[in-house]
Design an enzyme around this catalytic site. Sequence first.
Site, PDB file in Angstrom:
ATOM      1  N   LYS A   1     -14.699  -1.183   0.184  1.00  0.00           N
ATOM      2  CA  LYS A   1     -14.771  -2.527   0.751  1.00  0.00           C
ATOM      3  C   LYS A   1     -15.087  -2.405   2.236  1.00  0.00           C
ATOM      4  O   LYS A   1     -14.471  -1.639   2.966  1.00  0.00           O
ATOM      5  CB  LYS A   1     -13.449  -3.279   0.539  1.00  0.00           C
TER       6      LYS A   1
ATOM      7  N   ASP B   1       0.848  -1.195   0.000  1.00  0.00           N
ATOM      8  CA  ASP B   1       0.000   0.000   0.000  1.00  0.00           C
ATOM      9  C   ASP B   1       0.885   1.247   0.000  1.00  0.00           C
ATOM     10  O   ASP B   1       1.891   1.297   0.726  1.00  0.00           O
ATOM     11  CB  ASP B   1      -0.860   0.047   1.262  1.00  0.00           C
TER      12      ASP B   1
ATOM     13  N   ASP C   1      -0.352  -2.883  -4.263  1.00  0.00           N
ATOM     14  CA  ASP C   1      -1.547  -2.963  -3.410  1.00  0.00           C
ATOM     15  C   ASP C   1      -2.247  -1.614  -3.501  1.00  0.00           C
ATOM     16  O   ASP C   1      -2.018  -0.876  -4.454  1.00  0.00           O
ATOM     17  CB  ASP C   1      -1.182  -3.340  -1.973  1.00  0.00           C
ATOM     18  N   ASP C   2      -3.074  -1.274  -2.515  1.00  0.00           N
ATOM     19  CA  ASP C   2      -3.839  -0.036  -2.626  1.00  0.00           C
ATOM     20  C   ASP C   2      -2.937   1.162  -2.889  1.00  0.00           C
ATOM     21  O   ASP C   2      -1.912   1.341  -2.232  1.00  0.00           O
ATOM     22  CB  ASP C   2      -4.621   0.207  -1.328  1.00  0.00           C
TER      23      ASP C   2
ATOM     24  N   ARG D   1     -12.764   1.485  -5.396  1.00  0.00           N
ATOM     25  CA  ARG D   1     -13.242   0.393  -4.547  1.00  0.00           C
ATOM     26  C   ARG D   1     -13.690   0.909  -3.183  1.00  0.00           C
ATOM     27  O   ARG D   1     -12.993   1.701  -2.535  1.00  0.00           O
ATOM     28  CB  ARG D   1     -12.145  -0.658  -4.362  1.00  0.00           C
TER      29      ARG D   1
ATOM     30  N   HIS E   1      -4.082  -1.562  -6.272  1.00  0.00           N
ATOM     31  CA  HIS E   1      -5.447  -2.052  -6.092  1.00  0.00           C
ATOM     32  C   HIS E   1      -6.440  -0.901  -6.156  1.00  0.00           C
ATOM     33  O   HIS E   1      -7.600  -1.069  -5.783  1.00  0.00           O
ATOM     34  CB  HIS E   1      -5.581  -2.803  -4.769  1.00  0.00           C
TER      35      HIS E   1
END
Length: 453
Positions: free
Chosen positions: A348, A270, A291-292, A346, A313
């Site tokens: 989540k 991230d 990742d994010d 996103r 991500h």
Amino acid sequence: MLLSILFICSLFSTAHTKDVMLRDTCSHNNCLRAFLGSGPEAVAFCQTYTSGIAIPTFAANCHGDTAKVISACSCIYTAPTSSSSILITSASLASISVTTTTTTPTPCFCTAWSQISPAVAACMSITLDNIHAPASSAIILTKLKIGASVIFSGTTSFAFTNSSQFRPLQIAGSNVTIAGAPGSIIDGGGPQYWDGLGSNGGLPKPGQFMKVQITNNSIMRDLYIQNYPSHGINVAGVLNSTIQNIVMNNSLGDAPNNISKGLAAAHNTDAFDVGNSVNLLLQDCKVWNQDDCVVVSDSSNVTVRNMFCSGSHGLSIAGGGTGPGHNISNILFTDSIVTNSTNGLRIKTDYNATGGVVNVTYSNIQLSNIKTYGIDIQQDYLNGGPSGIASNGVEVANITVSNIKGWVVPEATDYYIFCGDGSCQDFTFYDVDVSGGTEGSSCNYPPSGCPGS
């Protein structure tokens, strides 16, 4: 070099002051030589000498001549004109015990890790130049003075530290400025740790490369960070502050290495993990990671704009948790590019979690080459993979998605929205066009279905 000369200082009497006025110029006769040979004893005598007092035995060569004694004293000691000034003649230095001390001022320009702590304690303006931190030795900037500034210059690097609890770079302060000089690099030494597993196992590696807790109109800017081992910047408890023009370049970790078993060597990288922050502006940053790109949790009034995200991500919100206090509100993602990434946008929320995600806007964002979901809102999130059962403990409401354009790869899904029973409300999609995926889009909210359907 400073000369420290220790005397027992006292003012002369009025009579002695008169004697001083009658002193002759130095005459290197046998009387003066006797005084010089007696060193501190002679100085102590001259400090309290007045005419008429007994002459010590070391001054026998003065033959009781008061004028010679006064002359000798004037050559090795001159009485102060006030209690705060002492004049020492050059002749007296030959016979006075001298202590030589070397002092080093507190370095605000630091070239060694050991200099950082005293600089933080003493300086308002600090430069960290080509610092290499030894093993298990973090760069700790958590006690900066209010209003202080820190500049990273050259290359900052860290020795291998085999611990998931280690935080290599820690920053906190009020109204502070953290910046990088032109051409500076902060290198996390990622290839020493990357094994394709990130924080999910394998070799212990620093779980967060940098922890930042800046408040009250602080700014962090112009940093180039590369090869961080796992999670990048933990933006924790930031208040009324700005983070801008940060480059997070972990592109070297895209390729497998000899221990990642064919996987991308870097994992769980991230870039910006934003948590428990209020009134944060994150802008003008570039990210290459695994990742994010940005993930926001438990925060309010956060604006994320003009971001470039590759390999990530996506631009994410992670909502909910166990117990009270897991609320996210008033979040804006805007004017950004997400490319070559697993997801585009996103939200989540954890399966069986509680909390809220309210008043979130995604606007004016370009997506390209997205591998899994273009737009993803799901309430069945688990770190190991979705549960497939959406829970409704986290309210997701007042979500606006506007002017989102782009494409996903054929194996991907354009839209995926999976809400719990009654936990999603007031979604607005305007001028949204994501296409390219052959996996059928699926949206159980809003009732009208997926955007464009």
